[in-house]
Design a protein around this motif. Sequence first.
Motif, PDB file in Angstrom:
ATOM      1  N   ALA A 144       0.846  -1.335   0.101  1.00 22.18           N
ATOM      2  CA  ALA A 144       0.200  -0.016  -0.131  1.00 22.18           C
ATOM      3  C   ALA A 144       1.044   1.176  -0.284  1.00 22.18           C
ATOM      4  O   ALA A 144       0.414   2.257  -0.687  1.00 22.18           O
ATOM      5  CB  ALA A 144      -0.875  -0.024   1.265  1.00 22.18           C
ATOM      6  N   ALA A 145       1.943   1.193   0.896  1.00 23.83           N
ATOM      7  CA  ALA A 145       3.000   2.333   0.788  1.00 23.83           C
ATOM      8  C   ALA A 145       3.451   2.557  -0.663  1.00 23.83           C
ATOM      9  O   ALA A 145       3.777   3.697  -1.038  1.00 23.83           O
ATOM     10  CB  ALA A 145       4.016   2.050   1.769  1.00 23.83           C
ATOM     11  N   CYS A 146       3.886   1.355  -1.277  1.00 25.19           N
ATOM     12  CA  CYS A 146       4.564   1.686  -2.341  1.00 25.19           C
ATOM     13  C   CYS A 146       3.407   1.908  -3.673  1.00 25.19           C
ATOM     14  O   CYS A 146       3.646   2.687  -4.419  1.00 25.19           O
ATOM     15  CB  CYS A 146       5.254  -0.062  -3.013  1.00 25.19           C
ATOM     16  N   ALA A 147       2.364   1.767  -3.459  1.00 24.57           N
ATOM     17  CA  ALA A 147       1.330   2.147  -4.398  1.00 24.57           C
ATOM     18  C   ALA A 147       0.920   3.495  -4.320  1.00 24.57           C
ATOM     19  O   ALA A 147       0.660   4.325  -5.332  1.00 24.57           O
ATOM     20  CB  ALA A 147      -0.157   1.323  -4.318  1.00 24.57           C
ATOM     21  N   GLN A 148       0.845   4.070  -2.961  1.00 18.85           N
ATOM     22  CA  GLN A 148       0.757   5.577  -2.867  1.00 18.85           C
ATOM     23  C   GLN A 148       1.893   6.256  -3.261  1.00 18.85           C
ATOM     24  O   GLN A 148       1.624   7.450  -3.854  1.00 18.85           O
ATOM     25  CB  GLN A 148       0.605   5.818  -1.055  1.00 18.85           C
ATOM     26  N   LEU A 149       3.157   5.729  -3.005  1.00 19.12           N
ATOM     27  CA  LEU A 149       4.448   6.402  -3.922  1.00 19.12           C
ATOM     28  C   LEU A 149       4.219   6.662  -5.267  1.00 19.12           C
ATOM     29  O   LEU A 149       4.564   7.528  -5.721  1.00 19.12           O
ATOM     30  CB  LEU A 149       5.474   5.663  -3.550  1.00 19.12           C
ATOM     31  N   LEU A 150       3.884   5.186  -5.983  1.00 14.07           N
ATOM     32  CA  LEU A 150       3.692   5.608  -7.353  1.00 14.07           C
ATOM     33  C   LEU A 150       2.550   6.457  -7.672  1.00 14.07           C
ATOM     34  O   LEU A 150       2.426   7.216  -8.795  1.00 14.07           O
ATOM     35  CB  LEU A 150       3.551   4.065  -8.087  1.00 14.07           C
TER      36      LEU A 150
ATOM     37  N   SER B 193       1.494   9.302  -6.028  1.00 11.94           N
ATOM     38  CA  SER B 193       1.812  10.525  -5.581  1.00 11.94           C
ATOM     39  C   SER B 193       3.069  10.977  -6.804  1.00 11.94           C
ATOM     40  O   SER B 193       2.979  12.350  -7.125  1.00 11.94           O
ATOM     41  CB  SER B 193       2.353  10.655  -4.410  1.00 11.94           C
ATOM     42  N   ARG B 194       3.687  10.076  -7.177  1.00  8.33           N
ATOM     43  CA  ARG B 194       5.222  10.453  -7.797  1.00  8.33           C
ATOM     44  C   ARG B 194       4.558  10.631  -9.626  1.00  8.33           C
ATOM     45  O   ARG B 194       5.031  11.470 -10.202  1.00  8.33           O
ATOM     46  CB  ARG B 194       6.171   9.476  -7.532  1.00  8.33           C
TER      47      ARG B 194
ATOM     48  N   LYS C 165      -1.742   4.284 -11.309  1.00 10.55           N
ATOM     49  CA  LYS C 165      -2.430   2.982 -10.297  1.00 10.55           C
ATOM     50  C   LYS C 165      -1.724   2.076 -10.746  1.00 10.55           C
ATOM     51  O   LYS C 165      -1.425   1.538 -11.504  1.00 10.55           O
ATOM     52  CB  LYS C 165      -4.057   2.660 -10.983  1.00 10.55           C
ATOM     53  N   SER C 166      -1.486   1.132  -9.491  1.00  9.27           N
ATOM     54  CA  SER C 166      -0.604   0.028  -9.335  1.00  9.27           C
ATOM     55  C   SER C 166      -0.883  -0.970  -8.351  1.00  9.27           C
ATOM     56  O   SER C 166      -1.974  -0.537  -7.543  1.00  9.27           O
ATOM     57  CB  SER C 166       0.780   0.439  -9.251  1.00  9.27           C
ATOM     58  N   ASP C 167      -0.714  -1.954  -8.127  1.00 11.29           N
ATOM     59  CA  ASP C 167      -0.951  -3.161  -7.175  1.00 11.29           C
ATOM     60  C   ASP C 167       0.191  -3.014  -6.159  1.00 11.29           C
ATOM     61  O   ASP C 167       0.202  -3.737  -5.253  1.00 11.29           O
ATOM     62  CB  ASP C 167      -0.852  -4.483  -7.719  1.00 11.29           C
ATOM     63  N   GLY C 168       0.976  -2.036  -6.318  1.00 10.70           N
ATOM     64  CA  GLY C 168       2.252  -1.735  -5.261  1.00 10.70           C
ATOM     65  C   GLY C 168       3.563  -1.956  -5.857  1.00 10.70           C
ATOM     66  O   GLY C 168       4.297  -1.387  -5.517  1.00 10.70           O
ATOM     67  N   LEU C 169       3.637  -2.702  -7.036  1.00 11.17           N
ATOM     68  CA  LEU C 169       4.872  -3.122  -7.660  1.00 11.17           C
ATOM     69  C   LEU C 169       4.823  -2.987  -9.242  1.00 11.17           C
ATOM     70  O   LEU C 169       5.721  -2.455  -9.852  1.00 11.17           O
ATOM     71  CB  LEU C 169       5.176  -4.668  -7.312  1.00 11.17           C
ATOM     72  N   VAL C 170       3.732  -2.957  -9.741  1.00 11.46           N
ATOM     73  CA  VAL C 170       3.357  -3.042 -11.190  1.00 11.46           C
ATOM     74  C   VAL C 170       2.195  -2.171 -11.361  1.00 11.46           C
ATOM     75  O   VAL C 170       1.153  -2.366 -10.859  1.00 11.46           O
ATOM     76  CB  VAL C 170       3.205  -4.537 -11.795  1.00 11.46           C
ATOM     77  N   THR C 171       2.380  -1.466 -12.274  1.00  7.29           N
ATOM     78  CA  THR C 171       1.478  -0.306 -12.945  1.00  7.29           C
ATOM     79  C   THR C 171       0.458  -0.998 -13.672  1.00  7.29           C
ATOM     80  O   THR C 171       0.705  -1.880 -14.176  1.00  7.29           O
ATOM     81  CB  THR C 171       1.734   0.775 -13.895  1.00  7.29           C
ATOM     82  N   CYS C 172      -0.852  -0.673 -13.608  1.00  3.03           N
ATOM     83  CA  CYS C 172      -1.844  -1.342 -14.495  1.00  3.03           C
ATOM     84  C   CYS C 172      -1.612  -1.389 -15.962  1.00  3.03           C
ATOM     85  O   CYS C 172      -1.751  -2.296 -16.503  1.00  3.03           O
ATOM     86  CB  CYS C 172      -3.099  -0.611 -14.169  1.00  3.03           C
ATOM     87  N   ARG C 173      -1.126  -0.300 -16.769  1.00  4.73           N
ATOM     88  CA  ARG C 173      -0.767  -0.154 -17.787  1.00  4.73           C
ATOM     89  C   ARG C 173       0.570  -1.066 -18.360  1.00  4.73           C
ATOM     90  O   ARG C 173       0.344  -1.454 -19.462  1.00  4.73           O
ATOM     91  CB  ARG C 173      -0.380   1.236 -18.289  1.00  4.73           C
ATOM     92  N   ASP C 174       1.577  -1.142 -17.417  1.00  3.11           N
ATOM     93  CA  ASP C 174       2.674  -1.871 -17.909  1.00  3.11           C
ATOM     94  C   ASP C 174       2.141  -3.444 -17.714  1.00  3.11           C
ATOM     95  O   ASP C 174       2.942  -4.513 -18.187  1.00  3.11           O
ATOM     96  CB  ASP C 174       3.789  -1.699 -16.923  1.00  3.11           C
TER      97      ASP C 174
END
Length: 500
Positions: free
Chosen positions: A417-423, A425-426, A430-439
């Motif tokens: 959740a912290a990693c998803a919030q970082l992605l 904000s930066r 949208k992501s699952d915490g490690l991988v963005t939805c588009r990728d």
Amino acid sequence: MLLEEVVSAMDVTNTNREGAGIPLMVNSNVIRNNQTPPPSFPSVNGAATYLSETTSYLTSCFPAISDDVPGGPDAPEKMVLASEELREPLLRNNGGPPSTVSGSFTATTNAPRIREEITRITEGDHAQNNASSVQSDETRTPGISMFQGLVDRVRKTMHGSSDDIGWLQRDPEMPPVEDGTERFNSILENIGHGIHVLPTSVVYLLVPGLFSNHGPLYFTTTKATFSKMGLTCHIAKIHSEASVEKNARELKEYIEEIYWGSKKRVLLLGHSKGGVDSAAALSIYWPELKDKVAGLALAQSPYGGSPIASDIMREGQIGDYFNVRKLMEILICKVIKGDLQSLEDLTYEKRREFLKKHHLPKELPVVSFHTEANISPTVLATLSRVAHAELPTFPPLSSNQAATVLPVVVPLGATLAACAQLLQSRYSEKSDGLVTCRDAEVPGSVVVRPKRKLDHAWMVYSSTNDDPLEPDASQVCEALLTLVVEVGLRKKHYLSVKEE
């Protein structure tokens, strides 16, 4: 003798005037060398008239020069040009008889000597100016370069992977995707009502992702569920921290072994890096595997790359500022005896390089699945079960007594959740915490975009706050593989109609 009297008279006359301190100089060399002496003047007024006419003549020989003479590399040329203009009227008859001025002034000049003197002065000034300029540049350039380098580095760090995320959708050479979310939801609903349609004519191979060798419960729930339904299911025993190409070769051998032993085709489901490894195996070795593979499902796989991996492995990113790259190198290479290439292969640069060489075959049924992590404060209390621990007992248990087993839980949900919030904000992604939805959307595949908030670890590890009314991870995997079977039947029908 008369000249000395005139000069003496002039000095006496100008004693009380301003500027009287500037004496009238006489070139004694002219008299000493028996040259023509200057003309004699009967009075002070005659001498003044002579000086006035001489000054007027010399002034007319000089070009008009403003006070703000431009500097720079053109200044010496202008000064030499001015000296040429100065010398032109005086030295026009160089080598000839002396010129006469005002009928009473006779002068001789030496042109080469004057030219050399002027050129020497201008060249000396030019050299001095150049030296000052070079010294100034040497003093100023390092500071400017250092400041510019700092600005460029900060800009590069702040920019990060902004231009890389979603590059698969922007690449005109990549085939479009098809939205299969609605059909997936329908299949998942049927599974919830006890309707299972997965065929027993294939073998199901679950391919784990990074660090799976150190999580004993990785995919175990899904495998147990499939076995209860009478399906043949295996978890690929590969070194998850190895490079993509090495795992692709191992998976190719794994698929061939399963096919030779069972005479059944293999249907693969890869999670995270496991999906990338599986896609690489089918892309590289498709001629050998095309009759042995029924389809592929990629769940939360960084098929286009991962911003987390790129920001760790790239120079000038957070991996440099916080020594994250060094820590990952120690963790992967020293602690778990893996290969740092496994993480580098998930960067955008490596994924671009690989996909330019290897594409998934068009006839292969492919489904890609991605989710968005929940970043609400309630997820901070979420714990994931990654292993079991047996407590020692005293005295030893008898054969009919069961050992006490406690689950080993870690806060994966809070970390992701912290990693998803970082992605978010930066990069506003949208992501699952490690991988963005588009990728995670594989070009040419049927894409599943669920609305349910699920992090990257939910697909393989059960959590302490799972909702019993919601489908679990094994049901989601079953729905994905069912969709792959349907896509395969549709492709097969399409190809047969096309051949006819």
